[in-house]
Design a protein around this motif. Structure first.
Motif, PDB file in Angstrom:
ATOM      1  N   PRO A   1     -12.820  -3.708   7.133  1.00  0.00           N
ATOM      2  CA  PRO A   1     -13.398  -2.385   6.850  1.00  0.00           C
ATOM      3  C   PRO A   1     -12.335  -1.295   6.709  1.00  0.00           C
ATOM      4  CG  PRO A   1     -14.689  -3.494   8.521  1.00  0.00           C
ATOM      5  CD  PRO A   1     -13.461  -4.340   8.286  1.00  0.00           C
ATOM      6  N   LEU A   2     -11.320  -1.326   7.567  1.00  0.00           N
ATOM      7  CA  LEU A   2     -10.247  -0.337   7.503  1.00  0.00           C
ATOM      8  C   LEU A   2      -9.387  -0.534   6.256  1.00  0.00           C
ATOM      9  CD1 LEU A   2      -8.492   1.913   8.652  1.00  0.00           C
ATOM     10  CD2 LEU A   2      -7.353   0.184  10.070  1.00  0.00           C
ATOM     11  N   TYR A   3      -8.913  -1.738   6.030  1.00  0.00           N
ATOM     12  CA  TYR A   3      -8.069  -2.003   4.873  1.00  0.00           C
ATOM     13  C   TYR A   3      -8.828  -1.743   3.575  1.00  0.00           C
ATOM     14  CZ  TYR A   3      -4.470  -4.183   7.804  1.00  0.00           C
ATOM     15  OH  TYR A   3      -3.490  -4.415   8.722  1.00  0.00           O
ATOM     16  N   GLY A   4     -10.087  -2.165   3.557  1.00  0.00           N
ATOM     17  CA  GLY A   4     -10.914  -1.943   2.372  1.00  0.00           C
ATOM     18  C   GLY A   4     -11.124  -0.463   2.094  1.00  0.00           C
ATOM     19  N   SER A   5     -11.306   0.321   3.147  1.00  0.00           N
ATOM     20  CA  SER A   5     -11.476   1.767   2.975  1.00  0.00           C
ATOM     21  C   SER A   5     -10.214   2.405   2.408  1.00  0.00           C
ATOM     22  CB  SER A   5     -11.837   2.405   4.320  1.00  0.00           C
ATOM     23  OG  SER A   5     -12.010   3.792   4.174  1.00  0.00           O
ATOM     24  N   LEU A   6      -9.049   1.978   2.904  1.00  0.00           N
ATOM     25  CA  LEU A   6      -7.785   2.516   2.388  1.00  0.00           C
ATOM     26  C   LEU A   6      -7.597   2.144   0.921  1.00  0.00           C
ATOM     27  CD1 LEU A   6      -5.435   1.810   5.430  1.00  0.00           C
ATOM     28  CD2 LEU A   6      -6.443   4.005   4.760  1.00  0.00           C
ATOM     29  N   ILE A   7      -7.942   0.913   0.573  1.00  0.00           N
ATOM     30  CA  ILE A   7      -7.827   0.478  -0.822  1.00  0.00           C
ATOM     31  C   ILE A   7      -8.818   1.241  -1.698  1.00  0.00           C
ATOM     32  CG2 ILE A   7      -8.234  -1.457  -2.404  1.00  0.00           C
ATOM     33  CD1 ILE A   7      -7.042  -3.289  -0.196  1.00  0.00           C
TER      34      ILE A   7
ATOM     35  N   TRP B   1       0.834  -1.199   0.000  1.00  0.00           N
ATOM     36  CA  TRP B   1       0.000   0.000   0.000  1.00  0.00           C
ATOM     37  C   TRP B   1       0.870   1.251   0.000  1.00  0.00           C
ATOM     38  CZ3 TRP B   1      -1.530   4.177   3.112  1.00  0.00           C
ATOM     39  CH2 TRP B   1      -2.743   4.774   2.737  1.00  0.00           C
ATOM     40  N   VAL B   2       1.946   1.223   0.776  1.00  0.00           N
ATOM     41  CA  VAL B   2       2.866   2.369   0.834  1.00  0.00           C
ATOM     42  C   VAL B   2       3.481   2.626  -0.538  1.00  0.00           C
ATOM     43  CG1 VAL B   2       5.151   3.063   1.707  1.00  0.00           C
ATOM     44  CG2 VAL B   2       3.367   2.320   3.302  1.00  0.00           C
ATOM     45  N   ARG B   3       3.898   1.582  -1.230  1.00  0.00           N
ATOM     46  CA  ARG B   3       4.486   1.765  -2.576  1.00  0.00           C
ATOM     47  C   ARG B   3       3.477   2.395  -3.532  1.00  0.00           C
ATOM     48  NH1 ARG B   3       7.408  -2.986  -1.410  1.00  0.00           N
ATOM     49  NH2 ARG B   3       5.817  -4.367  -2.287  1.00  0.00           N
ATOM     50  N   ILE B   4       2.235   1.947  -3.468  1.00  0.00           N
ATOM     51  CA  ILE B   4       1.199   2.490  -4.356  1.00  0.00           C
ATOM     52  C   ILE B   4       0.934   3.953  -4.031  1.00  0.00           C
ATOM     53  CG2 ILE B   4      -1.235   2.327  -4.997  1.00  0.00           C
ATOM     54  CD1 ILE B   4      -0.942  -0.766  -4.459  1.00  0.00           C
ATOM     55  N   VAL B   5       0.806   4.268  -2.757  1.00  0.00           N
ATOM     56  CA  VAL B   5       0.539   5.657  -2.339  1.00  0.00           C
ATOM     57  C   VAL B   5       1.707   6.557  -2.729  1.00  0.00           C
ATOM     58  CG1 VAL B   5       0.160   7.184  -0.349  1.00  0.00           C
ATOM     59  CG2 VAL B   5      -1.033   4.987  -0.490  1.00  0.00           C
ATOM     60  N   ARG B   6       2.921   6.084  -2.524  1.00  0.00           N
ATOM     61  CA  ARG B   6       4.108   6.881  -2.882  1.00  0.00           C
ATOM     62  C   ARG B   6       4.145   7.136  -4.393  1.00  0.00           C
ATOM     63  NH1 ARG B   6       8.078   4.182  -0.253  1.00  0.00           N
ATOM     64  NH2 ARG B   6       7.815   5.535   1.553  1.00  0.00           N
ATOM     65  N   ASP B   7       3.854   6.106  -5.187  1.00  0.00           N
ATOM     66  CA  ASP B   7       3.832   6.276  -6.644  1.00  0.00           C
ATOM     67  C   ASP B   7       2.738   7.245  -7.077  1.00  0.00           C
ATOM     68  OD1 ASP B   7       5.984   4.604  -6.963  1.00  0.00           O
ATOM     69  OD2 ASP B   7       4.819   2.902  -7.725  1.00  0.00           O
ATOM     70  N   ALA B   8       1.581   7.166  -6.423  1.00  0.00           N
ATOM     71  CA  ALA B   8       0.496   8.108  -6.738  1.00  0.00           C
ATOM     72  C   ALA B   8       0.935   9.532  -6.427  1.00  0.00           C
ATOM     73  CB  ALA B   8      -0.766   7.759  -5.945  1.00  0.00           C
ATOM     74  N   GLY B   9       1.591   9.719  -5.303  1.00  0.00           N
ATOM     75  CA  GLY B   9       2.093  11.046  -4.950  1.00  0.00           C
ATOM     76  C   GLY B   9       3.103  11.565  -5.960  1.00  0.00           C
ATOM     77  N   ARG B  10       4.010  10.686  -6.393  1.00  0.00           N
ATOM     78  CA  ARG B  10       5.001  11.091  -7.400  1.00  0.00           C
ATOM     79  C   ARG B  10       4.324  11.444  -8.715  1.00  0.00           C
ATOM     80  NH1 ARG B  10       8.133   6.212  -7.277  1.00  0.00           N
ATOM     81  NH2 ARG B  10       8.274   6.495  -9.505  1.00  0.00           N
ATOM     82  N   ALA B  11       3.331  10.643  -9.118  1.00  0.00           N
ATOM     83  CA  ALA B  11       2.648  10.881 -10.394  1.00  0.00           C
ATOM     84  C   ALA B  11       1.862  12.188 -10.375  1.00  0.00           C
ATOM     85  CB  ALA B  11       1.721   9.711 -10.719  1.00  0.00           C
TER      86      ALA B  11
END
Length: 188
Positions: free
Chosen positions: A159-165, A115-125
């Protein structure tokens, strides 16, 4: 938005606290205020355009086939609406992380790392639309499938993990749209 996402990824990679999550939430409030200012400017420009007699004399840009170019079709209103949507999902993400600081228990390390890798890539993009990143939507789907299939994730965590995704999936749709939009602008 890109800076907030990268900061979230950096903090979440190890740990985070309620104060950091609250700061992210407040930053989204500030973004909304800036967006409101941009909307006012666009509305003023549109009203001014209506009253300007020169606009009736100009011809819109055309492609060879006589159609409007993709760059000419993009409007400030559409762009601002997408930004507004992104800020809304980012605010939800910050709120979810803020509320998650009160939960007991350890985070699943596989989920956290991916999840961290995806969020970091989204931030970079978002921060640099010319940055090449893998499409995030497929990565989020794979992450959800991975943590759900191995059965190690407690039911109360879903519920928490699903919300973050889900929040990142909404943001990813916007981020994944950046490359085609940029290519259309450059082609125009």
């Amino acid at each position: 938005m890109g800076d907030v996402l990268r900061d979230m990824a950096d903090e979440f990679a190890t740990s985070w606290d309620t104060d950091r999550a609250e700061a992210w939430f407040q930053e989204t409030q500030s973004m909304s205020e800036e967006l409101d200012s941009a909307w006012r400017t666009v509305r003023f420009a549109r009203e001014s355009e209506k009253m300007n007699p020169r606009t009736r004399l100009t011809v819109p840009s055309r492609t060879r086939r006589g159609e409007a170019s993709p760059a000419a079709e993009a409007s400030y209103e559409e762009i601002l609406a997408r930004v507004d949507e992104g800020i809304s999902h980012l605010r939800h993400l910050a709120r979810t992380l803020r509320e998650a600081t009160y939960d007991d228990g350890e985070w699943d390390s596989t989920f956290r790392e991916n999840w961290v890798r995806i969020v970091r890539d989204a931030g970079r993009a978002i921060a640099d639309p010319d940055t090449e990143v893998e499409p995030m939507h497929d990565r989020l789907t794979a992450l959800a499938a991975d943590v759900s299939q191995d059965g190690r994730l407690p039911r109360r965590s879903w519920p928490l993990y699903g919300s973050l995704i889900a929040s990142m999936r909404h943001i990813a749709v916007i981020v994944d749209d950046v490359a085609p939009a940029r290519e259309a602008r450059e082609a125009g």
